[in-house]
Design an enzyme around this catalytic site. Structure first.
Site, mmCIF file in Angstrom:
data_model
loop_
_atom_site.group_PDB
_atom_site.id
_atom_site.type_symbol
_atom_site.label_atom_id
_atom_site.label_comp_id
_atom_site.label_asym_id
_atom_site.label_seq_id
_atom_site.Cartn_x
_atom_site.Cartn_y
_atom_site.Cartn_z
ATOM 1 C CE LYS A 53 -3.877 -2.346 2.205
ATOM 2 N NZ LYS A 53 -4.693 -2.616 3.403
ATOM 3 C CD GLN A 97 -3.592 -4.295 6.503
ATOM 4 O OE1 GLN A 97 -3.680 -3.250 5.868
ATOM 5 N NE2 GLN A 97 -4.068 -5.429 6.039
ATOM 6 C CG ASP A 120 -9.481 0.151 4.999
ATOM 7 O OD1 ASP A 120 -9.385 -0.323 3.849
ATOM 8 O OD2 ASP A 120 -8.667 -0.065 5.909
HETATM 9 N N1 GUN Z 1 -7.197 -6.727 6.291
HETATM 10 C C1 GUN Z 1 -7.615 -7.479 5.241
HETATM 11 N N2 GUN Z 1 -8.127 -6.686 4.269
HETATM 12 C C2 GUN Z 1 -8.015 -5.425 4.715
HETATM 13 C C3 GUN Z 1 -8.374 -4.154 4.145
HETATM 14 O O1 GUN Z 1 -8.907 -4.030 3.032
HETATM 15 N N3 GUN Z 1 -8.106 -3.077 4.922
HETATM 16 C C4 GUN Z 1 -7.546 -3.175 6.157
HETATM 17 N N4 GUN Z 1 -7.346 -2.054 6.851
HETATM 18 N N5 GUN Z 1 -7.209 -4.327 6.704
HETATM 19 C C5 GUN Z 1 -7.444 -5.447 5.986
#
Ligand code: GUN
Length: 283
Positions: A53, A97, A120
């Site tokens: 990311k 995350q 998100d």
């Molecule tokens: N863990 C698994 N998928 C995601 C996501 O799309 N965003 C975040 N913040 N954590 C995750």
């Protein structure tokens, strides 16, 4: 039947290159889109996702800051960091995350993010807005799946769509998005009896369980569109999805590969949401 392999990497690159134009436009107004990523603990998959990311932000001209905490961090400290980021005008998006360690209340952490910076789309306000058909930020993986279906010109209205997995991150939001586009949606979960009886009816089948090989060719309808959200490692340590890919070739009309399908789209949509959050600050 010829099975088309849906190229998520290609579409994600197109989206990212179009985003650069929007980023340049923002920069000309002295706004550099900024994303803060919070990572707790040393879950190796989470570390890889966060690294990807951050790298994607760099390549798109988005400022990124990473806040790393040890597994035993206390909740108050995390909440304090989020409150500071909420006030930081250089930061337009905040991402925590997941998963978080079990002593941390995930709901409380996400609820502390300013919904306008919740790129998100996990905040209860954003989940609610999606539910009533007025979304502000769509969760990145389901948003990416919708973009893939759209770019492949797949008919959603009136389709029989089956979603396997009922998480807040993928299963529930994608079901809602498809429902709002006119699909008849069935959501299966780990307690579902006779999974095949559902999957065999699906024109579009979305699989997001984290269990390799949960779906195979004998469980699908001829001509089905298969979207594989899983990212797992098989017994040879090779990355694989939730669908037994080879067994569906010749039966499905299209399938997303793993890697190179949904994964890159998740990142492209995170960048899209971050740029959008920055654009919304222009009055
Ligand atoms: N863990 C698994 N998928 C995601 C996501 O799309 N965003 C975040 N913040 N954590 C995750």
């Amino acid at each position: 039947m010829n099975t088309k392999i849906i190229d998520g990497l290609k579409l994600s690159k197109e989206i990212r290159s179009n985003l650069k134009i929007r980023v340049d436009n923002l920069c000309s107004k002295n706004i550099v889109p900024g994303l803060a990523v919070i990572l707790v603990g040393d879950n190796s998959a989470s570390q890889v996702y966060v690294r990807n990311k951050i790298k994607a932000c760099e390549n798109t001209g988005i400022l990124s800051i990473e806040k790393k905490y040890p597994e035993n961090v206390n909740e108050t400290e995390l909440l304090k960091t989020i409150e500071e980021l909420n006030k930081n005008s250089k930061i337009h998006g905040i991402l925590v995350q997941l998963p978080l360690p079990s002593h941390i209340n995930t709901y409380k952490v996400i609820k502390t993010i300013d919904p306008k910076k919740d790129v998100d789309g996990f905040h209860v306000i954003n989940a609610g807005l999606l539910m009533i058909g007025k979304p502000m930020f769509l969760p990145c993986t389901p948003y990416g799946i919708m973009k893939l279906l759209e770019s492949e010109k797949i008919n959603i209205k009136g389709s029989e769509t089956v979603v396997i997995g009922a998480s807040n991150i993928v299963g529930k939001p994608i079901a809602m998005m498809l429902l709002q586009k006119g699909a008849t949606v069935t959501i299966c979960n780990s307690k579902t009896k006779d999974l095949s009886s559902h999957t065999k009816k699906a024109d579009i089948l979305i699989v997001a369980t984290g269990k390799p090989n949960i779906v195979e060719g004998s469980m699908i309808k001829t001509g089905a569109i298969l979207i594989d959200v899983g990212i797992n490692r098989n017994e040879n340590n090779k990355i694989c999805g939730d669908i037994n890919f080879d067994s569906t070739i010749g039966i499905a009309s299209a399938i997303t590969p793993v890697p190179g399908g949904v994964g890159p789209m998740t990142i492209a949509m995170l960048l899209t949401n971050t740029v959008e959050a920055a654009e919304k600050t222009i009055v």
